[in-house]
Design a protein around this motif. Structure first.
Motif, PDB file in Angstrom:
ATOM      1  N   ALA A  23      -4.121 -13.287  35.256  1.00  0.00           N
ATOM      2  CA  ALA A  23      -4.693 -12.040  35.787  1.00  0.00           C
ATOM      3  C   ALA A  23      -3.883 -10.850  35.293  1.00  0.00           C
ATOM      4  O   ALA A  23      -4.436  -9.840  34.860  1.00  0.00           O
ATOM      5  CB  ALA A  23      -4.707 -12.081  37.314  1.00  0.00           C
ATOM      6  N   LEU A  24      -2.564 -10.994  35.336  1.00  0.00           N
ATOM      7  CA  LEU A  24      -1.685  -9.896  34.928  1.00  0.00           C
ATOM      8  C   LEU A  24      -1.922  -9.558  33.467  1.00  0.00           C
ATOM      9  O   LEU A  24      -2.067  -8.395  33.095  1.00  0.00           O
ATOM     10  CB  LEU A  24      -0.229 -10.306  35.157  1.00  0.00           C
ATOM     11  N   TRP A  25      -1.997 -10.608  32.653  1.00  0.00           N
ATOM     12  CA  TRP A  25      -2.068 -10.400  31.209  1.00  0.00           C
ATOM     13  C   TRP A  25      -3.465  -9.982  30.771  1.00  0.00           C
ATOM     14  O   TRP A  25      -3.641  -9.072  29.978  1.00  0.00           O
ATOM     15  CB  TRP A  25      -1.624 -11.682  30.507  1.00  0.00           C
ATOM     16  N   ARG A  26      -4.498 -10.669  31.305  1.00  0.00           N
ATOM     17  CA  ARG A  26      -5.855 -10.440  30.816  1.00  0.00           C
ATOM     18  C   ARG A  26      -6.531  -9.232  31.449  1.00  0.00           C
ATOM     19  O   ARG A  26      -7.420  -8.645  30.864  1.00  0.00           O
ATOM     20  CB  ARG A  26      -6.725 -11.665  31.100  1.00  0.00           C
ATOM     21  N   VAL A  27      -6.150  -8.923  32.668  1.00  0.00           N
ATOM     22  CA  VAL A  27      -6.879  -7.871  33.389  1.00  0.00           C
ATOM     23  C   VAL A  27      -5.981  -6.682  33.714  1.00  0.00           C
ATOM     24  O   VAL A  27      -6.205  -5.561  33.277  1.00  0.00           O
ATOM     25  CB  VAL A  27      -7.488  -8.432  34.690  1.00  0.00           C
ATOM     26  N   GLN A  28      -4.925  -6.971  34.468  1.00  0.00           N
ATOM     27  CA  GLN A  28      -4.141  -5.858  35.005  1.00  0.00           C
ATOM     28  C   GLN A  28      -3.429  -5.063  33.912  1.00  0.00           C
ATOM     29  O   GLN A  28      -3.312  -3.853  33.990  1.00  0.00           O
ATOM     30  CB  GLN A  28      -3.126  -6.386  36.028  1.00  0.00           C
ATOM     31  N   ALA A  29      -2.939  -5.765  32.859  1.00  0.00           N
ATOM     32  CA  ALA A  29      -2.201  -5.074  31.809  1.00  0.00           C
ATOM     33  C   ALA A  29      -3.071  -4.002  31.162  1.00  0.00           C
ATOM     34  O   ALA A  29      -2.620  -2.876  30.931  1.00  0.00           O
ATOM     35  CB  ALA A  29      -1.718  -6.061  30.769  1.00  0.00           C
ATOM     36  N   TYR A  30      -4.331  -4.347  30.900  1.00  0.00           N
ATOM     37  CA  TYR A  30      -5.219  -3.369  30.263  1.00  0.00           C
ATOM     38  C   TYR A  30      -5.542  -2.227  31.215  1.00  0.00           C
ATOM     39  O   TYR A  30      -5.554  -1.064  30.840  1.00  0.00           O
ATOM     40  CB  TYR A  30      -6.503  -4.054  29.797  1.00  0.00           C
ATOM     41  N   ALA A  31      -5.806  -2.616  32.457  1.00  0.00           N
ATOM     42  CA  ALA A  31      -6.164  -1.585  33.435  1.00  0.00           C
ATOM     43  C   ALA A  31      -5.010  -0.614  33.647  1.00  0.00           C
ATOM     44  O   ALA A  31      -5.217   0.547  33.972  1.00  0.00           O
ATOM     45  CB  ALA A  31      -6.567  -2.237  34.752  1.00  0.00           C
ATOM     46  N   ALA A  32      -3.774  -1.108  33.469  1.00  0.00           N
ATOM     47  CA  ALA A  32      -2.613  -0.267  33.747  1.00  0.00           C
ATOM     48  C   ALA A  32      -2.236   0.622  32.573  1.00  0.00           C
ATOM     49  O   ALA A  32      -1.404   1.515  32.712  1.00  0.00           O
ATOM     50  CB  ALA A  32      -1.429  -1.132  34.145  1.00  0.00           C
ATOM     51  N   LEU A  33      -2.853   0.383  31.389  1.00  0.00           N
ATOM     52  CA  LEU A  33      -2.450   1.145  30.207  1.00  0.00           C
ATOM     53  C   LEU A  33      -2.486   2.668  30.385  1.00  0.00           C
ATOM     54  O   LEU A  33      -1.509   3.339  30.059  1.00  0.00           O
ATOM     55  CB  LEU A  33      -3.315   0.743  29.000  1.00  0.00           C
ATOM     56  N   PRO A  34      -3.583   3.216  30.914  1.00  0.00           N
ATOM     57  CA  PRO A  34      -3.597   4.672  31.097  1.00  0.00           C
ATOM     58  C   PRO A  34      -2.469   5.149  32.014  1.00  0.00           C
ATOM     59  O   PRO A  34      -1.896   6.214  31.789  1.00  0.00           O
ATOM     60  CB  PRO A  34      -4.956   4.950  31.746  1.00  0.00           C
ATOM     61  N   TYR A  35      -2.134   4.319  33.002  1.00  0.00           N
ATOM     62  CA  TYR A  35      -1.061   4.690  33.920  1.00  0.00           C
ATOM     63  C   TYR A  35       0.279   4.644  33.190  1.00  0.00           C
ATOM     64  O   TYR A  35       1.141   5.499  33.391  1.00  0.00           O
ATOM     65  CB  TYR A  35      -1.036   3.751  35.123  1.00  0.00           C
ATOM     66  N   LEU A  36       0.429   3.632  32.322  1.00  0.00           N
ATOM     67  CA  LEU A  36       1.655   3.538  31.533  1.00  0.00           C
ATOM     68  C   LEU A  36       1.819   4.812  30.712  1.00  0.00           C
ATOM     69  O   LEU A  36       2.900   5.398  30.651  1.00  0.00           O
ATOM     70  CB  LEU A  36       1.596   2.310  30.616  1.00  0.00           C
ATOM     71  N   VAL A  37       0.710   5.255  30.109  1.00  0.00           N
ATOM     72  CA  VAL A  37       0.776   6.464  29.292  1.00  0.00           C
ATOM     73  C   VAL A  37       1.239   7.654  30.128  1.00  0.00           C
ATOM     74  O   VAL A  37       2.098   8.424  29.716  1.00  0.00           O
ATOM     75  CB  VAL A  37      -0.590   6.752  28.648  1.00  0.00           C
ATOM     76  N   SER A  38       0.670   7.776  31.329  1.00  0.00           N
ATOM     77  CA  SER A  38       1.102   8.864  32.218  1.00  0.00           C
ATOM     78  C   SER A  38       2.591   8.784  32.461  1.00  0.00           C
ATOM     79  O   SER A  38       3.297   9.796  32.430  1.00  0.00           O
ATOM     80  CB  SER A  38       0.415   8.748  33.573  1.00  0.00           C
TER      81      SER A  38
END
Lengths: 525, 265
Positions: free
Chosen positions: A167-182
């Protein structure tokens, strides 16, 4: 997080240019108005000065950027790993966050000299301080992002019989990308700030070294030039990361104001006090363990028991405590008024801007750009302008607090829940009554989130300005202790400052929870 | 009808035109809503029903055309507290209790806050025991009850409902649709409501306007010949079934026209 996660902030080019022109014009005007006072060097003068010393500044910028870049890389890497750990082990999340916050609250003014002794000359302290300055905000952003995933997406992964890791790798990591950028956007200026503070502690090269020189020589033009360079670099990095993210992700990074007030899932949650105690215990063990394993000399690398001896059981303990308390009070006299003034000014201006339609959308990008400027580097300038008293420190703290609060409040004011603003409009409620009944209450969560997040920043600001400029309070005490090799005092002050900052953060968080339970009850379960 | 209150207004729309960028939502649109009646607007998603409602409420302005509410402008009616609107999400202020939300409407409409009337109304809409509860702790249906109470407390002459029961489950929806309308019918209010549900439109209104896909035109003007108060058994009456067939046929006609227009392009 105050539901700001999905909001985007636009950077329309024309508005940015307009804003930049306004700022430059105001600056030039200020310089013209104070000619002869040797306080303000205008933009033209600054550009001239930089052009004349282009080689010198180019080398210094290169050195500082290199330290900042390494710190940025390492700090963010650590942040992402920590956030992933916190998600995979929800039970440990409270402790991981607590330790991360505690480390973030360590005063750079003290860690700088200690790192200098550990690393000796070279880039080590700069890189470490840059990493320390960035990792917390990134950790928070990524954590918010990882948690922002709809539960059904995770259920989908589970329904295929896969576990948390998938879940972390396939879903959450992608969803979190914009937040990482912030997070990275905020981290870039912070890395430069960390590198600068590292250079203040006795590096040979870099912008920080030039800053100290300019201050010693009372060179107003050079001081303004360095502060401008640092600010422009920071703003460019902030904007650059946003631009790249926009290209790659095809969406604007969300505006992250503050992490959600700490709370675990009910079945995992320990009480706040238990988490706090556990965090403190682990922090003490880590401190002691690092000291023992690294075999660092106990002359400068004090253990917890050394601090206990220094403050409690030695013959001079009472005197040590008195000295620390006196400095602490002095710092509090600058910190508290500055902090509250910053909160008030930020919220106040946000409200004023909202009352004039159209103004807040112009002010937002300017405020975001100025937030990126490393405000602490303006400390020498500020002291030139307002003098060495407590007022100077207070003003700097206020400025440091002002921008994040302004941004958060502008954001909060613009988003009353649902169609509430339409309901207001259907009664022809007008600007004032809409403000009082709908916008202000909707702003409160954002305001308190920002108030909490700015506690460590305010402590950082006050200690740095005391150290660099005013020569008072805990900041000066730390600097003095470092230069006199009074490491018992240095470690004691460090501990007191870090614990106080965490306590301040916790106090605001408590207040925030109380407010949220009324004004955004859906966010506090 | 209360003597201290002006009679409900009619609403006259003449050649209303509204576009969002390239999208023509209303292209010369003419309609009259009768005073004191409940009119339902039915049509496919995005056909401009809600836009029309927002224009009447004065929340948006038309690009051209005339809109008169009993001879007045929307702004004048709003300013006098003569208008109330309810949305699909109840849009209650989350930091105010049910009572506080209703009281706010009176305050915003510049009416004296009447605690007794507020409590009585909240009890009548079925919120007994939840007067001091904040929206977060209310069910979806209860929130809509509170939102309707907020609308009615100012005794508006014009009531606008934008899918007022759209966010609740079917059973609750039917229950609210039976219980609440008598409250505003007894007040003599001009009501305009937007809905996706043909059944709800028939149950709640005196007249149904079926709108075409964008830009909206009136495809069918259906009078609902059912008595008041409405009851679930009326679903079996011939009048109900006739209205249902007419409205559904008109909706299908609209969809066919849209498909033809697409194919012709």
């Amino acid at each position: 997080m105050i539901r700001a996660s999905s909001a985007t902030v636009h950077f329309p080019g024309t508005r940015m240019v307009m804003g930049a022109v306004c700022v430059l014009a105001a600056w030039q005007g200020l310089a013209a108005a104070t000619t002869g006072a040797l306080l303000v060097a205008g933009p033209l003068e600054v550009i001239n000065h930089i052009a004349e010393n282009a080689g010198l500044y180019a080398r210094a910028v290169g050195v500082t950027l290199s330290s900042a870049a390494w710190g940025f890389l390492l700090g963010n890497l650590a942040a992402v790993v920590l956030a992933a750990l916190a998600i995979l082990r929800p039970r440990a999340q409270g402790v991981i966050s607590g330790l991360a916050l505690l480390t973030f609250c360590l005063p750079l003014v003290a860690t700088g000299p200690i790192l200098r002794v550990v690393f000796g000359p070279g880039e080590g302290p700069q890189i470490t301080l840059a990493a320390l300055a960035v990792y917390y905000t990134t950790y928070i952003s990524v954590l918010v992002g990882l948690r922002a995933v709809p539960a059904t997406w995770l259920d989908l992964v589970t329904s295929y019989g896969r576990g948390r890791g998938t879940a972390l790798w396939r879903v959450q990591a992608y969803a979190a990308l914009p937040y990482l950028v912030s997070g990275l956007q905020i981290a870039a200026p912070a890395a430069i700030l960390g590198a600068l503070v590292g250079e203040f502690t006795g590096a040979e090269r870099g912008l920080g070294v030039l800053t100290l020189q300019a201050m010693r020589d009372l060179d107003v033009t050079a001081t303004w030039a360095i502060a401008s360079l640092a600010a422009v670099l920071s703003i460019m990095l902030h904007a650059g990361i946003g631009w790249i993210a926009n290209r790659v992700l095809n969406e604007e990074p969300p505006l992250i104001l503050a992490p959600p007030v700490a709370r675990g899932k009910p079945n995992y949650s320990r009480s706040g006090a238990a988490t706090g105690a556990l965090t403190a215990l682990i922090a003490l063990s880590l401190w002691w363990g690092i000291a023992e394993i690294s075999q660092l000399s106990s002359f400068f690398f004090k253990r917890p028991d050394d601090v206990w001896v220094f403050l409690v059981s030695s013959d001079t303990a009472a005197q040590n405590r008195a000295e620390l308390t006196a400095s602490g009070l002095e710092t509090a006299r600058a910190l508290l008024p500055g902090y509250f003034a910053g909160l008030g000014a930020g919220a106040g201006l946000a409200i004023l801007l909202t009352l004039v339609p159209g103004l807040s959308s112009v002010a937002m990008p300017i405020a975001i750009a100025l937030r990126a400027a490393p405000i602490v580097t303006t400390a020498p300038l500020l002291v030139l302008v307002v003098g060495r008293g407590a007022v100077g420190s207070a003003v700097l703290v206020a400025v440091m607090v002002f921008f994040p609060v302004l941004i958060a409040c502008l954001h909060g004011l613009s988003r009353a829940p649902g169609q509430v603003l339409d309901v207001m409009d259907s009664y022809a409620a007008g600007r004032w009554r809409t403000l009082i009944y709908a916008r202000l209450p909707a702003m409160l969560p954002a305001f308190f989130g920002a108030a909490r997040m700015t506690v460590p920043a305010a402590v950082l600001a006050v200690t740095v300005v005391e150290w660099l400029a005013t020569g008072r309070g805990l900041g000066a005490l730390m600097a003095l202790s470092a230069s006199l090799s009074n490491y018992g005092m240095l470690w004691s002050v460090t501990l007191v400052v870090a614990v106080s900052a965490v306590a301040g953060y916790a106090a605001v968080a408590r207040l925030e929870r109380a407010v949220l339970s009324v004004f955004a009850s859906e966010q506090v379960q | 009808m209360a003597p201290d209150r002006a009679p409900p207004p009619d609403i006259v729309c003449r050649a209303l035109d509204k576009r969002f960028g390239d999208v023509e939502v209303l292209a010369p649109f003419d309609v009259t809503f009768e005073a004191g009646k409940t009119t339902a607007l039915v049509g496919p998603s995005g056909c401009g029903k809600s836009t029309l409602l927002r224009l009447i409420a004065g929340l948006d302005t038309a690009d051209s055309g005339e809109l008169s509410i009993g001879g007045q402008t929307a702004d004048a009616v709003r300013g006098a507290g003569g208008l109330a609107i309810a949305f699909q999400d109840a849009s209650l202020l989350p930091w105010r209790t049910a009572r506080g939300n209703v009281a706010l409407a009176q305050r915003l409409a510049r009416q004296p806050v009447d605690r007794v009337a507020i409590d009585a109304l909240l009890n009548r809409v079925g919120l007994t025991g939840f007067l001091d509860t904040r929206p977060g702790a209310l069910s979806g249906g209860m929130r809509q009850r509170a939102a309707i109470a907020r609308c009615l407390i100012t005794r508006p002459r014009l009531l606008l409902l934008d899918e007022p029961f759209g966010a609740v489950d079917e059973l609750t929806r039917r229950q609210l649709g039976l219980e609440l309308p008598p409250l505003w019918r007894s007040e003599g209010t001009t009501t305009v409501m937007v809905t996706h549900s043909v059944t709800e439109a028939i149950f709640l209104s005196d007249r149904i306007l079926v709108l075409s896909p964008r830009p909206a035109r009136v495809l069918e003007d259906v009078e609902v010949r059912l008595g008041h108060p409405r009851a679930s058994e009326m679903m079996e009456q011939a009048e109900f079934i006739d209205a249902f067939k007419t409205v559904t046929a008109a909706l299908e006609r609209g969809e066919a026209q849209r498909q033809n227009a697409l194919a012709a392009q």
